[in-house]
Design a protein around this motif. Structure first.
Motif, mmCIF file in Angstrom:
data_model
loop_
_atom_site.group_PDB
_atom_site.id
_atom_site.type_symbol
_atom_site.label_atom_id
_atom_site.label_comp_id
_atom_site.label_asym_id
_atom_site.label_seq_id
_atom_site.Cartn_x
_atom_site.Cartn_y
_atom_site.Cartn_z
ATOM 1 N N VAL A 1 0.689 -9.020 3.822
ATOM 2 C CA VAL A 1 1.911 -8.408 4.151
ATOM 3 C C VAL A 1 1.826 -6.756 3.659
ATOM 4 O O VAL A 1 0.952 -6.762 2.461
ATOM 5 C CB VAL A 1 2.887 -9.061 3.312
ATOM 6 C CG1 VAL A 1 4.290 -8.391 3.471
ATOM 7 C CG2 VAL A 1 3.090 -10.598 4.055
ATOM 8 N N ASP A 2 2.123 -5.790 4.157
ATOM 9 C CA ASP A 2 2.097 -4.633 3.850
ATOM 10 C C ASP A 2 3.163 -4.602 2.879
ATOM 11 O O ASP A 2 4.314 -4.508 2.996
ATOM 12 C CB ASP A 2 2.368 -3.525 5.080
ATOM 13 C CG ASP A 2 2.333 -2.234 4.749
ATOM 14 O OD1 ASP A 2 2.254 -1.780 3.639
ATOM 15 O OD2 ASP A 2 1.826 -1.295 5.738
ATOM 16 N N ALA A 3 2.594 -4.055 1.675
ATOM 17 C CA ALA A 3 3.648 -3.859 0.234
ATOM 18 C C ALA A 3 4.390 -2.530 0.435
ATOM 19 O O ALA A 3 5.518 -2.606 -0.197
ATOM 20 C CB ALA A 3 2.642 -3.566 -0.739
ATOM 21 N N ASP A 4 4.094 -1.593 1.450
ATOM 22 C CA ASP A 4 4.996 -0.403 1.551
ATOM 23 C C ASP A 4 6.009 -0.734 3.013
ATOM 24 O O ASP A 4 6.777 0.050 3.367
ATOM 25 C CB ASP A 4 4.162 0.723 1.866
ATOM 26 C CG ASP A 4 3.165 1.059 0.907
ATOM 27 O OD1 ASP A 4 3.737 1.339 -0.378
ATOM 28 O OD2 ASP A 4 2.022 0.901 1.021
ATOM 29 N N ALA A 5 5.889 -1.911 3.602
ATOM 30 C CA ALA A 5 6.900 -2.243 4.701
ATOM 31 C C ALA A 5 6.455 -3.812 4.916
ATOM 32 O O ALA A 5 5.857 -4.231 5.561
ATOM 33 C CB ALA A 5 6.357 -1.634 5.971
#
Length: 465
Positions: free
Chosen positions: A278-282
């Motif tokens: 999972v993208d921590a910024d999105a």
């Protein structure tokens, strides 16, 4: 007679399921006791009992034989009474060797019915990975390996399987990991080895809770090179660094030879792994996160003196590859400033043949992996998280950064003939990254530095029958 080159790349570089010792006895057993104390002042003594039984059949048919290896840990259970059992890579193996092939050649089919930790990526233990492919499995993770070994080359293919919960469909699904590779002799002293892997760990549970179906595929490759001259050089006595290796109790008491002449070996390896998290910024999107590791292992022997040097590098994401994500299943933020672990170890020992004793000294300097911890702890200012291993962290006080760790050890190996042996080490570790939590004046619990100095020991006793 086996080609001398096979003793290095097939055991060091191929590095899959360990080959049993070449003994004539059809039945061999080992009983080992390990006591470990990282810090004497903490009174956190850990003890383990390990039992192993190896059985080899006579030739079943022309060139066909079978082997069974039982390897188990025994420890006290959660209550005051009772004993807990855990598997250490027990296996059943079939071997086929045509009559015209050499003794180390042949086709081997290995089945690991309980745990597949002996099938892995990487070569030198500190930088191996995928010992466990599926961290969210609901049961065992068995493995199957097929290997073909010839005089100048070897290839293998393996698979692991586990039942993993699909949080979107709320049912268990079978997942498989594939591994393949091989080793080749370029010259009698130089060889190369390559491994590759692919697996899918299933759907992301945090996204599945929101009705989103996203999977976590993993791709990886490991490449190793080795050079060797003279008789094989055994392992150094470094129990704390290698005690997690499932072959630990088998290979550390293999007889060492001291022919008196010069011998040296060097192995170099690197691993690259990509996993989709999972993208921590999105948070509703996915992205691939890379992890890297490299190791250099050099050994030298002259007479009865041996010198070992080991240096390795592991990135923060690589340390978490078998327990993916911080927090779980989430890639590091792009501005987390991840920094790799760098470690260097130098050890030397001297064998006293009349006593069967090999005393030694070891020094290690390591700079641990770290990253900025806003992602894990929330919007705090300038907080660094130090990674010791998968899901093992120290949270540093605000404004502090990682510092080098110093380890000094006195080691000894005592061989009592062919029936028993003792390995021992006394260590001093200065780790200025150790922290604990204390309440401040406002009653808020905050990280503070703990005593950096620790005196510990490890003791291994083994009897063989």
């Amino acid at each position: 007679m086996a080609h001398p080159f096979l003793t290095l790349p097939l055991l060091l570089c191929l590095g899959q399921a360990s080959e049993p010792s070449q003994v004539e006895a059809p039945v061999q057993s080992r009983l080992s006791f390990l006591a470990s104390e990282e810090a004497v002042e903490d009174s956190a003594l850990r003890t383990f009992f390990h039992a192993a039984l190896d059985v080899r059949t006579p030739e079943l048919a022309s060139g066909l034989s079978a082997e069974a290896a039982l390897s188990m840990f025994f420890s006290t259970g959660g209550g005051a009474q009772g004993v807990a059992f855990s598997d250490n890579g027990s296996a059943i193996r079939l071997r086929y060797r045509p009559s015209t092939w050499e003794s180390r050649e042949g086709l081997a089919l290995s089945v690991f019915p309980l745990t597949g930790t002996r099938v892995y990526m990487g070569f030198s233990y500190p930088v191996t990975w995928e010992r466990q492919s599926f961290p969210r499995r609901s049961g065992n993770e068995p493995a199957l390996e097929l290997r073909l070994s010839r005089r100048r080359w070897s290839v293998f293919a393996a698979t692991k399987a586990a039942s993993v919960i699909n949080d979107l469909e709320l049912k268990a699904q079978s997942r498989f990991a594939l591994l393949a590779g091989g080793a080749v002799e370029l010259t009698p002293e130089l060889g190369l080895a390559l491994k590759a892997t692919h697996l899918n760990r299933g759907v992301v549970p945090t996204l599945a809770a929101q009705g989103i179906e996203e999977s976590m595929p993993v791709y990886g490759v490991s490449l190793g090179a080795s050079w060797h001259r003279g008789a094989p050089i055994g392992n150094s006595v470094d129990l704390s660094l290698y005690s997690g290796d499932p072959t630990f109790f088998e290979r550390f008491f293999q007889p060492d030879t001291y022919p008196g002449d010069f011998a040296a070996s060097v192995s170099l390896e690197g691993s690259l792994v990509s996993q989709r998290l999972v993208d921590a910024d999105a948070l509703l999107e996915m992205r691939s996160e890379l992890g890297q590791a490299a190791a250099l292992d050099a050994r030298w022997r002259q007479g009865f003196f041996r010198l070992h040097a080991l240096a390795f590098l592991r990135t923060a994401s690589f340390l978490q590859v078998d327990a993916p994500g911080v927090p779980p299943y989430q890639a590091l933020q792009r501005d987390a400033d991840p920094r790799a672990e760098v470690s260097g170890t130098l050890s030397g020992d001297y064998h006293l043949p009349d006593w069967g004793l090999t005393p030694g000294l070891l020094v290690r300097v390591a700079l641990p992996a770290a990253f900025q911890a806003q992602q894990v702890l929330g919007p705090v200012s300038d907080t660094t998280l130090v990674i010791r291993g998968p899901n093992q962290f120290f949270i540093l006080p605000d404004g502090e950064d990682r510092r080098a760790v110093l380890t000094l050890k006195a080691t000894a190996r005592w061989d009592l003939g062919s029936v028993a042996g003792v390995l021992a080490e006394v260590s001093y570790v200065r780790d200025p990254n150790r922290t604990t939590f204390e309440d401040d004046s406002s009653g808020v619990s905050r990280p503070v530095f703990a005593d950096p100095d620790a005196l510990g020991f490890n003791l291994l006793l083994q009897a063989r029958f």
